[in-house]
Write a protein that holds these residues in place. Structure first.
Motif, PDB file in Angstrom:
ATOM      1  N   ARG A   1      -3.596   1.132   0.549  1.00  0.00           N
ATOM      2  CA  ARG A   1      -3.399  -0.790   0.221  1.00  0.00           C
ATOM      3  C   ARG A   1      -4.993  -0.655  -0.322  1.00  0.00           C
ATOM      4  O   ARG A   1      -5.090  -1.515  -1.712  1.00  0.00           O
TER       5      ARG A   1
ATOM      6  N   SER B   1      -4.728   0.457  -4.120  1.00  0.00           N
ATOM      7  CA  SER B   1      -3.476  -0.430  -4.893  1.00  0.00           C
ATOM      8  C   SER B   1      -2.690   0.009  -4.515  1.00  0.00           C
ATOM      9  O   SER B   1      -1.728   1.258  -4.858  1.00  0.00           O
TER      10      SER B   1
ATOM     11  N   SER C   1       0.912  -0.673  -5.743  1.00  0.00           N
ATOM     12  CA  SER C   1       1.651  -0.098  -7.173  1.00  0.00           C
ATOM     13  C   SER C   1       1.022   1.095  -7.951  1.00  0.00           C
ATOM     14  O   SER C   1       1.814   1.934  -8.540  1.00  0.00           O
ATOM     15  N   ARG C   2      -0.161   0.947  -7.514  1.00  0.00           N
ATOM     16  CA  ARG C   2      -1.251   2.231  -8.455  1.00  0.00           C
ATOM     17  C   ARG C   2      -1.160   3.537  -7.769  1.00  0.00           C
ATOM     18  O   ARG C   2      -0.265   4.481  -8.772  1.00  0.00           O
TER      19      ARG C   2
ATOM     20  N   LEU D   1       1.618   4.503  -6.170  1.00  0.00           N
ATOM     21  CA  LEU D   1       3.064   4.732  -7.095  1.00  0.00           C
ATOM     22  C   LEU D   1       3.516   5.087  -7.854  1.00  0.00           C
ATOM     23  O   LEU D   1       4.197   6.278  -8.354  1.00  0.00           O
ATOM     24  N   GLU D   2       2.613   4.321  -9.003  1.00  0.00           N
ATOM     25  CA  GLU D   2       3.158   4.635 -10.365  1.00  0.00           C
ATOM     26  C   GLU D   2       2.727   6.168 -11.061  1.00  0.00           C
ATOM     27  O   GLU D   2       3.270   7.041 -10.976  1.00  0.00           O
TER      28      GLU D   2
ATOM     29  N   GLU E   1       7.306   4.206  -1.605  1.00  0.00           N
ATOM     30  CA  GLU E   1       8.234   3.516  -2.302  1.00  0.00           C
ATOM     31  C   GLU E   1       8.096   1.888  -1.828  1.00  0.00           C
ATOM     32  O   GLU E   1       8.714   1.303  -2.544  1.00  0.00           O
TER      33      GLU E   1
ATOM     34  N   LYS F   1       4.025  -1.998   1.376  1.00  0.00           N
ATOM     35  CA  LYS F   1       3.573  -2.882   0.716  1.00  0.00           C
ATOM     36  C   LYS F   1       1.767  -3.660   1.311  1.00  0.00           C
ATOM     37  O   LYS F   1       1.235  -2.905   2.019  1.00  0.00           O
TER      38      LYS F   1
END
Length: 378
Positions: free
Chosen positions: A347, A350, A352-353, A355-356, A375, A378
């Motif tokens: 968290r 981030s 999303s970062r 995961l990417e 995946e 949140k």
């Protein structure tokens, strides 16, 4: 099933430490090794440790004498085990050596004795089959040094009797330690399942991102709230320990870590870290030296893949019901000194970062493919 007398096999760093904490809790302990010189050295270290505790007013001089006298050093294996209730095996991490030791024990110990291995990586179920009574066999993984570290991983094997699990859990509480039960006999158990792959990932990060060790370590310390950098922690732990753990873990689970050849090179070159004066870093003094890590260096690097690899293995442990998320965080806090939970670190950097980054790396190497838990994070 009540534990009163304990035998510790092996008087090295872990063995004499386990003997000391058991004696401090009032247990009568036989400390066994194969040569008197090993035992003499171990008892000197115990005496030194008790003296330090006396100087800090944690115990009295009388307590120190009583604790010391609770430990009987002995070479004869039969004498060391004739009245024991619990045998804690702390011999070196060599399966063939342990096989020899358990073979000798099978000939002389009574049927109801509990066998507990202090292995950090070898599978408990496999070790239990070396004994006549696998139902009485369990893993009790202490952390170095046992006198200071509060965590003990309790690992039942496939055939371990629940009564043995309960008794060992009570024993760990009785010596003022925190037991965390590793519910399945998986490669690396809990803490090493997270820590060992991170050493390899830190090396891959260096290669991939063209950054220095101290920059990565600074980022790990200041951005992830680790007590020290990954390379620094590996040097403190010992590259021999890292190499052997890596080998055993990858032998039994090809997906747990992505091996980097540098670990084997350092091991074969006897560059084992603090203990030999050189590992990832060089050390000039006998006392432990801290590496110069700074927030300025930390600002130069985002340890996304390090957090990603840790989160992948953490998610796997929880998803496969090896431990609960609460026990995972407790184990990593007590065993690695982590101040922040793994998923809280995701968290922080981030989701999303992270995961990417894992998805991008996963296109080149399946090892990095993100766990479903991440995946959906949140």
């Amino acid at each position: 099933m009540t534990i009163k007398n304990i035998t510790v096999l092996g008087s090295g760093i872990m063995g004499h430490g386990i003997a000391q904490v058991s004696a401090m809790a009032g247990y009568k302990v036989f400390l066994r090794d194969i040569e008197q010189v090993f035992l003499d050295k171990a008892m000197e270290k115990i005496k030194w440790s008790l003296q330090k505790l006396t100087e800090k007013n944690k115990i009295t001089s009388e307590n120190a004498v009583t604790i010391y006298n609770n430990i009987t050093p002995v070479i004869d294996l039969k004498k060391a085990t004739e009245n024991t209730d619990l045998i804690i095996e702390a011999v070196p991490e060599d399966f063939k050596l342990k096989e020899k030791v358990y073979g000798e024990l099978n000939e002389i110990v009574k049927n109801e004795v509990i066998f507990a291995s202090n292995t950090s990586t070898l599978p408990i179920t496999e070790l239990s089959k070396l004994t006549n009574h696998p139902e009485n066999f369990i893993g009790v993984h202490f952390f170095n040094p046992p006198q200071l570290m509060k965590l003990v991983e309790v690992i039942p094997g496939k055939d371990t009797d629940k009564q043995v699990v309960d008794e060992l859990t009570r024993f760990v509480h009785s010596i003022d330690k925190n037991p965390v039960i590793c519910k399945k006999d998986v490669s690396g158990f809990i803490v090493n399942r997270i820590f060992i792959p991170l050493v390899h990932e830190a090396l891959h990060s260096m290669d991939r991102d063209k950054v220095s060790m101290d920059v990565i370590d600074s980022a790990v310390k200041f951005k992830l709230n680790f007590p020290m950098g990954i390379f620094e922690l590996a040097d403190y732990t010992g590259l021999d320990v890292i190499y052997k753990a890596s080998y055993e873990m990858s032998l039994r689970d090809k997906h747990v870590l992505l091996m980097h050849p540098r670990i084997k090179e350092l091991y074969e070159g006897n560059q084992l870290g603090q203990k030999t004066g050189k590992g990832f870093y060089e050390y000039k003094k006998e006392n432990y030296e801290r590496v110069n890590l700074t927030e300025e260096k930390a600002a130069q690097y985002e340890p996304l893949s390090i957090v990603g690899v840790a989160a992948n293995n953490a998610a796997w442990l929880v998803e496969n019901e090896v431990c609960t998320l609460e026990d995972l965080n407790l184990a990593l806090s007590l065993g690695m000194g982590l101040k922040t939970g793994i998923f809280d670190l995701v968290r922080k950097l981030s989701p999303s970062r992270v995961l990417e980054n894992l998805k991008s790396l996963g296109e080149q190497q399946e090892f990095y493919h993100p766990n479903k838990y991440i995946e959906n994070f949140k």
